[in-house]
Design an enzyme around this catalytic site. Structure first.
Site, PDB file in Angstrom:
ATOM      1  CD  GLU A   1      50.873  40.627  13.063  1.00  0.00           C
ATOM      2  OE1 GLU A   1      52.053  40.604  12.652  1.00  0.00           O
ATOM      3  OE2 GLU A   1      50.573  40.946  14.226  1.00  0.00           O
TER       4      GLU A   1
ATOM      5  CB  CYS B   1      55.378  36.836   7.453  1.00  0.00           C
ATOM      6  SG  CYS B   1      54.492  35.775   8.604  1.00  0.00           S
TER       7      CYS B   1
HETATM    8  P1  NAD Z   1      49.154  41.797  -0.278  1.00  0.00           P
HETATM    9  O1  NAD Z   1      49.373  42.984   0.589  1.00  0.00           O
HETATM   10  O2  NAD Z   1      49.420  41.895  -1.724  1.00  0.00           O
HETATM   11  O3  NAD Z   1      47.629  41.304  -0.158  1.00  0.00           O
HETATM   12  C1  NAD Z   1      47.057  40.979   1.095  1.00  0.00           C
HETATM   13  C2  NAD Z   1      45.553  41.117   0.988  1.00  0.00           C
HETATM   14  O4  NAD Z   1      45.218  42.498   0.823  1.00  0.00           O
HETATM   15  C3  NAD Z   1      44.949  40.381  -0.207  1.00  0.00           C
HETATM   16  O5  NAD Z   1      43.744  39.760   0.182  1.00  0.00           O
HETATM   17  C4  NAD Z   1      44.666  41.511  -1.185  1.00  0.00           C
HETATM   18  O6  NAD Z   1      43.620  41.238  -2.064  1.00  0.00           O
HETATM   19  C5  NAD Z   1      44.294  42.635  -0.237  1.00  0.00           C
HETATM   20  N1  NAD Z   1      44.391  43.984  -0.816  1.00  0.00           N
HETATM   21  C6  NAD Z   1      45.191  44.398  -1.815  1.00  0.00           C
HETATM   22  N2  NAD Z   1      44.969  45.709  -2.067  1.00  0.00           N
HETATM   23  C7  NAD Z   1      44.031  46.130  -1.201  1.00  0.00           C
HETATM   24  C8  NAD Z   1      43.386  47.370  -0.960  1.00  0.00           C
HETATM   25  N3  NAD Z   1      43.667  48.454  -1.669  1.00  0.00           N
HETATM   26  N4  NAD Z   1      42.467  47.449   0.020  1.00  0.00           N
HETATM   27  C9  NAD Z   1      42.180  46.363   0.773  1.00  0.00           C
HETATM   28  N5  NAD Z   1      42.751  45.155   0.583  1.00  0.00           N
HETATM   29  C10 NAD Z   1      43.666  45.036  -0.385  1.00  0.00           C
HETATM   30  O7  NAD Z   1      50.001  40.614   0.394  1.00  0.00           O
HETATM   31  P2  NAD Z   1      50.227  39.128  -0.157  1.00  0.00           P
HETATM   32  O8  NAD Z   1      51.138  39.200  -1.338  1.00  0.00           O
HETATM   33  O9  NAD Z   1      48.927  38.428  -0.298  1.00  0.00           O
HETATM   34  O10 NAD Z   1      50.983  38.435   1.073  1.00  0.00           O
HETATM   35  C11 NAD Z   1      52.362  38.461   1.253  1.00  0.00           C
HETATM   36  C12 NAD Z   1      52.739  39.416   2.368  1.00  0.00           C
HETATM   37  O11 NAD Z   1      52.059  39.044   3.567  1.00  0.00           O
HETATM   38  C13 NAD Z   1      54.207  39.378   2.725  1.00  0.00           C
HETATM   39  O12 NAD Z   1      54.688  40.690   2.886  1.00  0.00           O
HETATM   40  C14 NAD Z   1      54.251  38.635   4.050  1.00  0.00           C
HETATM   41  O13 NAD Z   1      55.356  38.924   4.872  1.00  0.00           O
HETATM   42  C15 NAD Z   1      52.970  39.058   4.668  1.00  0.00           C
HETATM   43  N6  NAD Z   1      52.536  38.137   5.712  1.00  0.00           N
HETATM   44  C16 NAD Z   1      52.615  38.538   7.012  1.00  0.00           C
HETATM   45  C17 NAD Z   1      52.229  37.686   8.036  1.00  0.00           C
HETATM   46  C18 NAD Z   1      52.261  38.134   9.463  1.00  0.00           C
HETATM   47  O14 NAD Z   1      51.502  37.589  10.255  1.00  0.00           O
HETATM   48  N7  NAD Z   1      53.084  39.106   9.814  1.00  0.00           N
HETATM   49  C19 NAD Z   1      51.775  36.403   7.727  1.00  0.00           C
HETATM   50  C20 NAD Z   1      51.725  36.011   6.383  1.00  0.00           C
HETATM   51  C21 NAD Z   1      52.098  36.894   5.380  1.00  0.00           C
END
Ligand code: NAD
Length: 476
Positions: free
Chosen positions: A245, A279
């Site tokens: 997501e 989001c």
């Molecule tokens: P992010 O992608 O920076 O991080 C998300 C998670 O991924 C964190 O736990 C992070 O530590 C992990 N991560 C980072 N690099 C990684 C790697 N190389 N391998 C595995 N895991 C890794 O996102 P964020 O800044 O925490 O969240 C904001 C984003 O989330 C926005 O784009 C928002 O739209 C989205 N979001 C989507 C939904 C949905 O259901 N569609 C809901 C909430 C947030």
């Protein structure tokens, strides 16, 4: 110092990290363990060892455990919601609401344990019965974002456990507190060792360890598009089941026939509450030309009446941005919007408060086009573009002209347009006369196009991801 929870024990990490309050950067909430790859490996081993037993566990035992967790979360929603607001920056009422939602999700999936259905079909061949059953996937690696620190872990952990899977959860680095509190509640629910594991740490270390290890059978990820793409590539590369997501650039259409008060409420609530860090936030407000001047004037008036400040303070409508780097990103997009020729009709400047925090006045850009970067790229802050439209058909075309497809809304009193919109909006979730953000906990959640990949989360539809189907033939 708050520890990781691995194989039924609380353990120190390789290092630790401070959890800082975005409303007051002098306030350190606590220090949280940070696992290294070796500790992640141990957690994966524990989950893999526990998986065969848990897959065959009694459904009443699972239902009771999930119900107990849900009951405690709801009973402690004020305390958990306060912690959530303190570490993430959404207001305290919003934090309490999110905690209550997490509790309700556990209670919903407690009941789902008892409703797992199969099929029994006749065979096209003689003397044969066929049974179709759903079985657990095995070990599920959960990677969560920072913006819903308890609800997103809950809506992934609860179905994973309900359907008989073992869990590894890695919360976002910025918000370990809510996930730790949730893990502490789960640790007392009577689950066998290894069934549930909390592994706090960096995405590139712990998240990557989940992605690389073949013992992790499925990955459920929520986060940004760029990380999502990496996660998808790694998971698919080794044929793991994956659910992703990601972001949105959610449109809210306001037609000439809209009730103005409803339109303004949907726009202000949907775009700016939770500091726009959802989001499903409405970041493109597409407004028909006749209502445009009255709508913009009314939105500005409503924004001017909002109080921006400490997330924990009474009467605050909008808390801080989550951290310095998100604030820098928001300010950069505000600069980009101006450079692109949009009019900054309201806000967009830092707000000084009594404490050092990341306070930003909601920014409303008018006279935008759908081609501007501020109308196409996810900013993930309190920034929205207002885009004029000539007609309903034009507005629908603009709404669908996006690489994203998470939530799409319309405000109208026309049954004809509402009905047409529900069918033709290119999004996983469609909203009529309600904000694009704000959803029920018992129905599917997710997007289309570039917002999501894999099967839906939440509600009974979660079974699709957290189970695998077995077809059994039996000669009679
Ligand atoms: P992010 O992608 O920076 O991080 C998300 C998670 O991924 C964190 O736990 C992070 O530590 C992990 N991560 C980072 N690099 C990684 C790697 N190389 N391998 C595995 N895991 C890794 O996102 P964020 O800044 O925490 O969240 C904001 C984003 O989330 C926005 O784009 C928002 O739209 C989205 N979001 C989507 C939904 C949905 O259901 N569609 C809901 C909430 C947030």
């Amino acid at each position: 110092m708050k520890q990781n929870y691995i194989n039924g024990a609380w353990v120190d990490g390789a290092t630790s990290s401070a959890n800082i309050n975005p409303s007051n950067t002098a306030d350190i909430i606590d220090h949280y363990a940070q696992a290294d790859a070796q500790q992640a490996w141990l957690a994966i081993a524990a989950a893999a060892a526990a998986a065969p037993g848990w897959a065959l566990s009694n459904i009443q035992l699972r239902a009771d455990a999930l119900d107990k967790i849900g009951t405690e979360i709801i009973a402690r929603k004020e305390e958990l919601g306060t912690l959530l607001s303190r570490e993430e920056g959404k207001t305290r009422p919003e934090g309490i609401g999110e905690a209550a939602r997490a509790g309700a999700i556990f209670k919903f999936f407690a009941q789902e344990c008892l409703r797992l259905r199969g099929d029994k079909l006749p065979s096209v061949r003689p003397n044969l019965d066929i049974e179709i059953t759903r079985e657990p996937v095995g070990v599920v690696g959960i990677i969560a974002p920072w913006n819903f620190p308890i609800a997103i872990p809950a809506w992934k952990i609860a179905p994973a456990l309900a359907y008989g899977n073992c869990v590894l959860i890695k919360p976002a680095e910025l918000v370990p507190g809510s996930a730790w509190a949730l893990a502490e509640i789960i640790s007392r629910a009577g689950l066998p060792n290894g069934v549930f594991n909390l592994v706090m740490g960096r995405g590139s270390v712990v998240g990557q360890a989940f992605l690389n290890d073949r013992r992790v059978n499925a990955i459920s990820f929520t986060g940004s598009v760029s990380t999502g793409a990496k996660v998808a590539q790694a998971a698919i590369g080794r044929m793991a089941k994956v659910q992703i997501e990601m972001g949105g650039k959610n449109p809210l259409i306001v037609l000439n026939d809209a009730d103005l008060a409803t339109a303004v409420n949907c726009a202000v609530q949907g775009s700016f509450f939770s500091t726009g860090q959802r989001c499903t936030a409405s970041s493109r407000i597409i407004v028909e030309k006749n209502i445009y001047p009255a709508f913009v004037a009314a939105v500005k008036e409503k924004l001017a009446a909002l109080t921006i400040g400490d997330a924990l303070a009474a009467g605050v409508d909008i808390g801080p941005v989550v951290d310095q780097s998100q604030l820098d990103q928001d300010m950069e997009y505000i600069r980009i919007g101006r450079d692109e020729g949009a009019t900054l009709a309201f806000g967009g400047e830092r707000v000084a408060c009594a404490t050092p925090g990341f306070f930003l006045r909601p920014a409303l850009f008018t006279d935008c086009s759908n081609d501007m970067r501020i109308s196409r790229e996810e900013i993930f802050g309190p920034v929205a573009s207002v885009i004029p439209a000539d007609s309903y058909e034009h507005a629908l075309m603009l709404a669908n002209d996006s690489e994203f497809g998470l939530s799409s809304g319309i405000v109208t009193t026309s049954l004809k347009h509402a009905t047409h919109f529900k069918r033709h909006a290119q999004a996983g979730m469609v909203m009529v006369n309600v904000p694009t953000a704000g959803v029920d906990y018992h129905v599917p959640f997710g997007g289309s196009k570039g917002s999501s990949y894999g099967s839906r989360e939440q509600g009974a539809y979660a079974a699709e991801f957290f189970t695998t189907v077995k077809t059994a033939y039996c000669g009679v």
